[in-house]
Design an enzyme around this catalytic site. Structure first.
Site, PDB file in Angstrom:
ATOM      1  N   HIS B 126      33.170 -46.984 -26.935  1.00  0.00           N
ATOM      2  CA  HIS B 126      33.845 -47.561 -28.103  1.00  0.00           C
ATOM      3  C   HIS B 126      33.814 -46.595 -29.280  1.00  0.00           C
ATOM      4  O   HIS B 126      32.756 -46.147 -29.698  1.00  0.00           O
ATOM      5  CB  HIS B 126      33.136 -48.869 -28.494  1.00  0.00           C
ATOM      6  CG  HIS B 126      33.753 -49.530 -29.695  1.00  0.00           C
ATOM      7  ND1 HIS B 126      33.022 -49.849 -30.822  1.00  0.00           N
ATOM      8  CD2 HIS B 126      35.031 -49.926 -29.935  1.00  0.00           C
ATOM      9  CE1 HIS B 126      33.829 -50.424 -31.706  1.00  0.00           C
ATOM     10  NE2 HIS B 126      35.036 -50.482 -31.197  1.00  0.00           N
ATOM     11  N   HIS B 150      42.938 -51.650 -34.759  1.00  0.00           N
ATOM     12  CA  HIS B 150      42.852 -52.070 -33.367  1.00  0.00           C
ATOM     13  C   HIS B 150      44.180 -52.616 -32.846  1.00  0.00           C
ATOM     14  O   HIS B 150      44.408 -52.655 -31.645  1.00  0.00           O
ATOM     15  CB  HIS B 150      41.786 -53.163 -33.199  1.00  0.00           C
ATOM     16  CG  HIS B 150      40.377 -52.650 -33.313  1.00  0.00           C
ATOM     17  ND1 HIS B 150      39.691 -52.625 -34.499  1.00  0.00           N
ATOM     18  CD2 HIS B 150      39.534 -52.157 -32.376  1.00  0.00           C
ATOM     19  CE1 HIS B 150      38.475 -52.134 -34.285  1.00  0.00           C
ATOM     20  NE2 HIS B 150      38.346 -51.842 -33.012  1.00  0.00           N
ATOM     21  N   ARG B 225      38.993 -44.761 -51.673  1.00  0.00           N
ATOM     22  CA  ARG B 225      38.449 -44.596 -50.333  1.00  0.00           C
ATOM     23  C   ARG B 225      37.510 -45.783 -50.103  1.00  0.00           C
ATOM     24  O   ARG B 225      36.331 -45.774 -50.499  1.00  0.00           O
ATOM     25  CB  ARG B 225      37.698 -43.275 -50.224  1.00  0.00           C
ATOM     26  CG  ARG B 225      37.544 -42.718 -48.786  1.00  0.00           C
ATOM     27  CD  ARG B 225      36.656 -43.535 -47.928  1.00  0.00           C
ATOM     28  NE  ARG B 225      36.594 -43.065 -46.550  1.00  0.00           N
ATOM     29  CZ  ARG B 225      36.880 -43.854 -45.502  1.00  0.00           C
ATOM     30  NH1 ARG B 225      37.309 -45.099 -45.675  1.00  0.00           N
ATOM     31  NH2 ARG B 225      36.725 -43.386 -44.274  1.00  0.00           N
ATOM     32  N   CYS B 272      36.324 -36.897 -51.289  1.00  0.00           N
ATOM     33  CA  CYS B 272      36.062 -37.428 -49.957  1.00  0.00           C
ATOM     34  C   CYS B 272      35.761 -36.265 -49.011  1.00  0.00           C
ATOM     35  O   CYS B 272      36.405 -35.219 -49.096  1.00  0.00           O
ATOM     36  CB  CYS B 272      37.289 -38.196 -49.471  1.00  0.00           C
ATOM     37  SG  CYS B 272      37.084 -38.838 -47.803  1.00  0.00           S
ATOM     38  N   TYR B 410      30.234 -38.477 -41.281  1.00  0.00           N
ATOM     39  CA  TYR B 410      30.009 -37.611 -42.442  1.00  0.00           C
ATOM     40  C   TYR B 410      28.955 -36.544 -42.174  1.00  0.00           C
ATOM     41  O   TYR B 410      27.984 -36.397 -42.923  1.00  0.00           O
ATOM     42  CB  TYR B 410      29.639 -38.452 -43.672  1.00  0.00           C
ATOM     43  CG  TYR B 410      30.762 -39.358 -44.119  1.00  0.00           C
ATOM     44  CD1 TYR B 410      32.011 -38.827 -44.454  1.00  0.00           C
ATOM     45  CD2 TYR B 410      30.604 -40.740 -44.219  1.00  0.00           C
ATOM     46  CE1 TYR B 410      33.050 -39.650 -44.861  1.00  0.00           C
ATOM     47  CE2 TYR B 410      31.632 -41.569 -44.622  1.00  0.00           C
ATOM     48  CZ  TYR B 410      32.858 -41.010 -44.935  1.00  0.00           C
ATOM     49  OH  TYR B 410      33.884 -41.824 -45.340  1.00  0.00           O
TER      50      TYR B 410
END
Lengths: 570, 570
Positions: B126, B150, B225, B272, B410
């Site tokens: 997943h 999804h 974000r 970001c 990240y």
């Protein structure tokens, strides 16, 4: 008073020089440097014709003081041209006449081996900047003894153009009776394995393949970067002076430094700003020592924390309200008494996490003479040039050090900037260094055997500012594909050092990777690049970071290695 | 107790998953998430055949939670395939039977629109990691409502492969009567100029050419974000909890935060980690939102200093002896109650020079809903992801945040690392960001008029860790030759901001240069690269810094611009 007045005059004329050669010699030390003499009102002018062609030719060799080392290329030819001008029929001058010409206002005269030169016009073009004025009215020989780089053909040719006469025979005799002694005569013995880039001052690096044999570099092969002769310091009479802005002052003996303050030990890598300069030279000639990849080494350092000494000297938390910098003066000096100097930002100096040391031990022993005996500053994470050796004085100040090395050297510029356009004030003095790595094994141009089936690549990686190296990528195909090397923080048979606190990774990492030889390849272009924990990475290529002083050379490191086919197959 | 036991079981089974999907849900919150049900001893196994081809196909779409956003490509097709499996003749299961399968041990079953799926084998694959287990034994719909990504064809195709039966009609009816409401329904209105990368959660950036019109980015166009729906927080009942290691605890109302602590204001740029990800996508597909060059903005922030609040909570200088991190929990949560979370190193949090704020104002006004109303953390110099919005809790800890975003997202990796080999534990969480710059004007693919004779290039430059941008080089010929741009730290008609203290340059610089058009060129490849005061530089090209999550994209920025010849000459 007369001497002070002369000094002011020299200072006042500073702006006449090119912007890159701004020095502000302190009036007090100026007074010491200048010898007494007549009042110098003689205004006779021997203007020598120098067309633009000379200026253009000279532009190519102009540089900061460190840059005069580039003169070193042909010094073996120097002696043969000493006498080229002997047969001239120019006037005879007395020493007194020469001595009366020591300012831009009165003209700048010098002598060299009995000839007299008016170098007034040359002052602005002198690669070493204003410092040439310190020889004004006197003989060049003691200065050139300090910087052997002057002793080469084209320097003497330049000088010859400025000849205006001969020195009176009896004055020359007097001059010769005062033999100039070699200021480097008391430099220490060095390890024969070192690769010497400059003998006077001494600058040398270890062979790369030896460098990464030890996580802690043995002191004898730790790279040496001296700007001046190594001073002889008597530990008993040594005194460290702390002074500066009102609020604190302190004088410490070596014994006091060792006993009054806790002893603090760090492992820290030092790197010269010029490390890997030779790669920039391949793009386009730069000015400076032609360092390979080993102007970097790692040692343990023990000493008092600068922070503790500043606090003891009365610089409390309030100091930041008035001061921004901490200056260091070395005890190493040139013939004029000018000492090596540099400064660091105050916040680095006073931070508990800055770990700045007044170190008296290197690798568990007294500092070696070449590394600053008896006391040097160790500013971890910061370019070598600020780690002042043979430390004599600490000055808390609102200003950066006014030294040549802080103001007009050790700065980075755009590849577009040349010696005609450079404005040293436009760039910050290098402090923290960027991410760096290099391949020490195999050496460029060597070969590996096909029968070995694999190649082991080794090297070092380090970043400034306490940023920890977190990854090294290695490529065998010039950067098309990559593999991740193993990092280590100790010698192979020892436990790794404890992971440093965030922002205090002062020591390098050694790395290694063993990779199968690609089946088809006949030659490998091995490349490495490192990443630190701020995820800064090395630039790909040298040309876009090229700069006129050849500092900050941290592009991917590349070596080419041939694959030697087995004899049985040949 | 039963629920707690189940939670332990889920946790115990963690190691069965691939290394990249390790999550350690707190037992307490686990208990809340799992609905009561039978003891689940039913061991019936409907092993569904899935050959290696499926695994290989899936490997290409595997990603961290943030990465499931990559699913968004085809969501317009999602509805049409909802019913593909309607005609099957598979067994009928009760909700109770489904509910009894909610662990790897017992099998993981889920329902979706009346069908039952055994997804046990899929768990390890997943893209969102272990989080899928939170839906175990229940219906997928509320989860998919949260992550609209999804809802696209290939996700439903994957699901269809795992179908094992139908849900009993009366249980489906019950399920449908509990309408899942849209958790994003109370998200705020947004400025229409924003370019939307994802609607739910909302992620958008301003057009680049507008971005650099203002030194301080107006809040409405400041890049957004969000990882989750925007929470509705009542300022009156808002409480900030400070807790963690023994030694301190504090609960503050908004009013207390504003009145008990000095108000501190900084100008800081947030970026970001995925800014400029689209350039990495051009090299090779990565997982994540396809950000352009404008996931970066600059604002003034006012609030209490985190340092002051921690001191008030009892975390004095000794805290560093036991703690290393300060964790933040947002009030934004998914349907299971899992909140957004992140942490920063303790030394950044408590340093006087770290300037970490608990900000309640942005650009002089209350924080907007999208930016964390009523309180967010601003960690200047640090990646956006650690600047937690809608701040609910501060936890002083020996450990980093255990959140997905800190542990398994990240982080930066080698270009050699793919989703099959990635070990998230091997890389440090991104904190300080590397040197960055980009060209905002002209835009890529546009044209300039030959008659204008020159071109003006504009952009931004910033570096993490408080390192000040000291130079931006601009090239019109793809990087062969360079010129130095003008930098500014304010809007054009205003005085520049006071120069920041060393190490505290939190705000970007805007830059601009006007260059004559090269006579011969028909097209320009304009390139920029920036340098910070640690002399770190941007890497030349994207491929060697490519990484599977598409973060840290800071290669030279390049735009191509045609030169339009004058009509009169055509």
């Amino acid at each position: 008073m007369l001497l002070l007045r002369r000094c002011h005059r020299l200072t006042r004329f500073g702006p006449l020089n090119t912007q890159r050669h701004q020095a502000a010699p302190a009036v007090a030390s100026c007074a010491v440097r200048l010898r007494s003499g007549s009042s110098g009102e003689d205004q006779r002018s021997y203007q020598h014709a120098h067309g633009p062609s000379w200026r253009q030719a000279l532009a190519g060799v102009l540089a900061g003081t460190g840059a005069v080392l580039a003169y070193g290329l042909h010094h073996h030819k120097a002696e043969q041209v000493d006498t080229i001008e002997k047969a001239s029929a120019l006037p005879i001058f007395t020493q007194e006449e020469v001595t009366s010409h020591r300012s831009l206002e009165d003209g700048v005269w010098v002598t060299y081996k009995g000839a007299v030169y008016n170098i007034t016009e040359f002052v602005a073009m002198h690669p070493g900047g204003d410092k040439i004025l310190l020889a004004a009215g006197g003989d060049l020989e003691p200065f050139w003894a300090l910087y052997a780089v002057h002793k080469q053909e084209h320097v003497l040719e330049i000088l010859a153009e400025y000849k205006i006469g001969e020195l009176r025979a009896e004055d020359l005799k007097k001059q010769q009776s005062v033999k100039s002694s070699d200021p480097y005569s008391s430099d220490p013995e060095r390890h024969p394995v070192l690769r010497i880039n400059s003998l006077k001052p001494f600058n040398a690096e270890p062979p790369p393949e030896i460098l990464t044999d030890s996580y802690i570099t043995p002191s004898p092969i730790f790279f040496k970067r001296n700007h001046l002769p190594v001073p002889q310091v008597d530990p008993g009479s040594y005194r460290l002076h702390v002074e500066g802005l009102p609020g604190g002052a302190l004088t410490l003996s070596l014994e006091e430094l060792k006993t009054r303050f806790p002893k603090h030990t760090i492992t820290a890598t030092l790197q010269c700003a010029g490390n890997r300069r030779s790669e920039m030279n391949k793009v386009k000639q730069v000015k400076g020592l032609n360092w390979g990849i080993a102007a970097i080494s790692n040692a343990t350092w023990s000493g008092a924390r600068l922070r503790d000494v500043l606090l003891a000297a009365g610089y409390g938390p309030d100091v930041a309200k008035r001061a921004c910098h901490v200056q260091f003066e070395g005890l190493d000096k040139d013939v004029t008494g000018t000492t090596y100097g540099a400064s660091i930002p105050l916040n680095k100096a006073v931070s508990e996490e800055g770990d700045v040391l007044l170190a008296y031990e290197m690798n568990g022993e007294d500092l070696p003479a070449d590394h600053g005996y008896p006391v040097r500053v160790v500013v971890p994470g910061t370019v070598g040039a600020r780690n002042v050796k043979w430390l004599g004085k600490i000055i808390v100040s609102a200003e950066e050090s006014s030294s040549h090395w802080q103001q007009n050297d050790y700065k980075g510029f755009s590849p577009a900037t040349d010696w005609d356009t450079v404005d040293f004030k436009s760039a910050p003095a290098i402090q923290e260094l960027p991410i760096q790595s290099a391949i020490t094994v195999p050496a460029d141009g060597t070969a590996v055997d096909r029968s070995g089936e694999e190649v082991t690549v080794k090297g070092y990686a380090w970043s400034g500012g306490g940023r920890e190296v977190v990854r090294v990528d290695v490529s065998l195909d010039g950067g098309k594909t990559w593999q991740v090397a193993q990092l280590r923080s100790s010698d192979k048979d020892q436990a790794p050092e404890v992971s440093p606190p965030p922002g205090r990774a002062w020591a390098w990492k050694l790395w290694e990777i063993t990779v199968p030889l690609p089946a088809e390849a006949q030659e490998l272009e091995i490349v490495c690049k490192a990443v630190d924990n701020s995820y800064n990475m090395q630039p790909d290529t040298v040309a876009p970071i090229w700069n006129l002083r050849g500092v900050l050379s941290n592009a991917w490191h590349r070596v080419k290695v041939k694959i030697r086919e087995d004899e049985s197959e040949e």
